[in-house]
Design an enzyme around this catalytic site. Structure first.
Site, PDB file in Angstrom:
ATOM      1  N   LYS A   1       4.542 -11.442   3.545  1.00 54.29           N
ATOM      2  CA  LYS A   1       3.109 -11.658   3.303  1.00 54.29           C
ATOM      3  C   LYS A   1       2.899 -11.873   1.810  1.00 54.29           C
ATOM      4  O   LYS A   1       3.553 -11.234   0.984  1.00 54.29           O
ATOM      5  CB  LYS A   1       2.280 -10.459   3.786  1.00 54.29           C
ATOM      6  CG  LYS A   1       0.772 -10.613   3.495  1.00 54.29           C
ATOM      7  CD  LYS A   1      -0.085  -9.614   4.246  1.00 54.29           C
ATOM      8  CE  LYS A   1      -0.140  -8.247   3.652  1.00 54.29           C
ATOM      9  NZ  LYS A   1      -0.685  -8.169   2.269  1.00 54.29           N
TER      10      LYS A   1
ATOM     11  N   GLU B   1      -0.209 -12.530  -1.112  1.00 54.07           N
ATOM     12  CA  GLU B   1      -1.645 -12.552  -1.431  1.00 54.07           C
ATOM     13  C   GLU B   1      -1.996 -13.837  -2.174  1.00 54.07           C
ATOM     14  O   GLU B   1      -1.265 -14.249  -3.073  1.00 54.07           O
ATOM     15  CB  GLU B   1      -2.016 -11.353  -2.325  1.00 54.07           C
ATOM     16  CG  GLU B   1      -2.100 -10.047  -1.582  1.00 54.07           C
ATOM     17  CD  GLU B   1      -2.587  -8.883  -2.450  1.00 54.07           C
ATOM     18  OE1 GLU B   1      -3.242  -9.111  -3.490  1.00 54.07           O
ATOM     19  OE2 GLU B   1      -2.310  -7.733  -2.061  1.00 54.07           O
TER      20      GLU B   1
ATOM     21  N   GLU C   1      -9.243  -9.617   4.111  1.00 57.42           N
ATOM     22  CA  GLU C   1      -9.636  -8.247   3.732  1.00 57.42           C
ATOM     23  C   GLU C   1     -10.984  -8.210   3.010  1.00 57.42           C
ATOM     24  O   GLU C   1     -11.278  -9.065   2.161  1.00 57.42           O
ATOM     25  CB  GLU C   1      -8.538  -7.652   2.810  1.00 57.42           C
ATOM     26  CG  GLU C   1      -8.866  -6.233   2.382  1.00 57.42           C
ATOM     27  CD  GLU C   1      -7.678  -5.471   1.787  1.00 57.42           C
ATOM     28  OE1 GLU C   1      -6.552  -6.018   1.729  1.00 57.42           O
ATOM     29  OE2 GLU C   1      -7.899  -4.307   1.395  1.00 57.42           O
TER      30      GLU C   1
ATOM     31  N   SER D   1       0.843  -1.206   0.000  1.00 62.08           N
ATOM     32  CA  SER D   1       0.000   0.000   0.000  1.00 62.08           C
ATOM     33  C   SER D   1       0.874   1.250   0.000  1.00 62.08           C
ATOM     34  O   SER D   1       0.396   2.342  -0.316  1.00 62.08           O
ATOM     35  CB  SER D   1      -0.923   0.014   1.222  1.00 62.08           C
ATOM     36  OG  SER D   1      -0.171  -0.133   2.412  1.00 62.08           O
TER      37      SER D   1
HETATM   38  O1  KIV Z   1      -0.451  -3.416   1.597  1.00 60.54           O
HETATM   39  C1  KIV Z   1      -1.070  -3.335   2.668  1.00 60.54           C
HETATM   40  O2  KIV Z   1      -0.980  -2.350   3.412  1.00 60.54           O
HETATM   41  C2  KIV Z   1      -1.934  -4.458   3.009  1.00 60.54           C
HETATM   42  C3  KIV Z   1      -2.991  -4.189   4.030  1.00 60.54           C
HETATM   43  C4  KIV Z   1      -4.151  -3.563   3.353  1.00 60.54           C
HETATM   44  C5  KIV Z   1      -3.352  -5.399   4.782  1.00 60.54           C
HETATM   45  O3  KIV Z   1      -1.835  -5.495   2.453  1.00 60.54           O
END
Ligand code: KIV
Length: 271
Positions: A117, A119, A189, A50
């Site tokens: 992380k 997706e 999410e 983000s």
């Molecule tokens: O990129 C990010 O900040 C995220 C959040 C929305 C969980 O993946």
């Protein structure tokens, strides 16, 4: 709210153990300055892709590069001493299990992040297995996946029709499969609250919600949303804990005024 004095870094095992014990708190950060402010209070800091929107001003997260994520993760690790740092693997860096491993190894070698992380649901099971087999801690991310925004033509809330829907079955399958593959927690999410609640009961690892109601194991917010700095749009699920942009606007106007009027610096502020 008390400050957490322990300087010992929180581990993925400790996060796992919080399920059904206490709510888990996570917030994003992209630099050392803010990481240092958040670190004493939260369990986890996410260096989310983000940052491509709120930090870099792009329309979506897709053009974030691995180099960019590594740079910001290094900065966050310089500021944070106790919270568990998670680095998001950006769009295009996880096309195959092998490329995901290569990207995650770069993150581990070049930063002090304790986890990455990724997706995806069933389609990234083999990726997760390979990462975990190679000693990398993985956070999953299912439901609304921002990296699919162009494919899906917008940010679409999932399983709106509730727990009887096919979408719920798919979400549950995704969650159970990535849990089996080895994630230690899952970001969920943009899912209706009833669906998130049911899913949280059916999965053993903690579910960290964003726009997914209150009956989950913890919450994550993007810091610039939570503190009112991101002004492009405000999603329904965001609570603004600070009017950041207005406060900054007041401050910058005051500074400009003081300089123009010769009121800054004063004698005490001069050598
Ligand atoms: O990129 C990010 O900040 C995220 C959040 C929305 C969980 O993946």
């Amino acid at each position: 709210m008390s400050i957490q004095n322990s300087l010992k870094q929180i581990t993925s095992t400790q996060i796992l153990k919080k399920k059904n014990q206490e709510k888990i708190t996570m917030i994003t950060a992209y630099d050392a300055l803010f990481a240092k402010i958040f670190d004493p209070y939260v369990d986890m800091i996410l260096v989310g892709d983000s940052l491509n929107m709120s930090f870099f001003g792009e329309q979506d997260t897709l053009s974030a590069s691995l180099d960019q994520m590594i740079y910001h993760t290094k900065a966050v690790c310089n500021g944070a001493k106790r919270s568990l740092i998670v680095c998001d693997l950006p769009f295009g860096s996880t096309k195959t299990p092998k490329s995901a491993l290569k990207s995650a190894i770069r993150v581990y070698k070049e930063t002090k992040a304790q986890a990455i992380k990724l997706e995806g649901g069933i389609e990234v099971v083999e990726h997760i297995k390979l990462l975990v087999k190679n000693g990398i801690a993985v956070v999953g991310h299912i439901g609304l996946k921002p990296q699919l925004v162009r494919l899906e033509g917008g940010y679409k809330i999932k399983a709106k029709e509730g727990v009887e829907s096919k979408e719920f079955q798919k979400l549950l399958e995704d969650a159970l499969k990535i849990e089996e593959a080895g994630v230690f927690c899952i970001v969920l999410e943009g899912v209706s609250a009833s669906v998130a609640s049911e899913l949280t009961k059916r999965v053993k690892v903690p579910i960290i919600g964003i726009g997914s109601g209150v009956d989950v194991d913890g919450q994550v917010l993007v810091w610039s949303d939570a503190f009112g700095f991101f002004q492009e749009f405000k999603p329904k699920f965001v609570r603004e804990y600070l009017k950041g942009a207005s406060l900054m606007q007041e401050a910058i106007q005051k500074y400009v005024e003081d300089v123009k009027e010769g009121k800054f610096p004063n004698e005490e502020e001069s050598y």
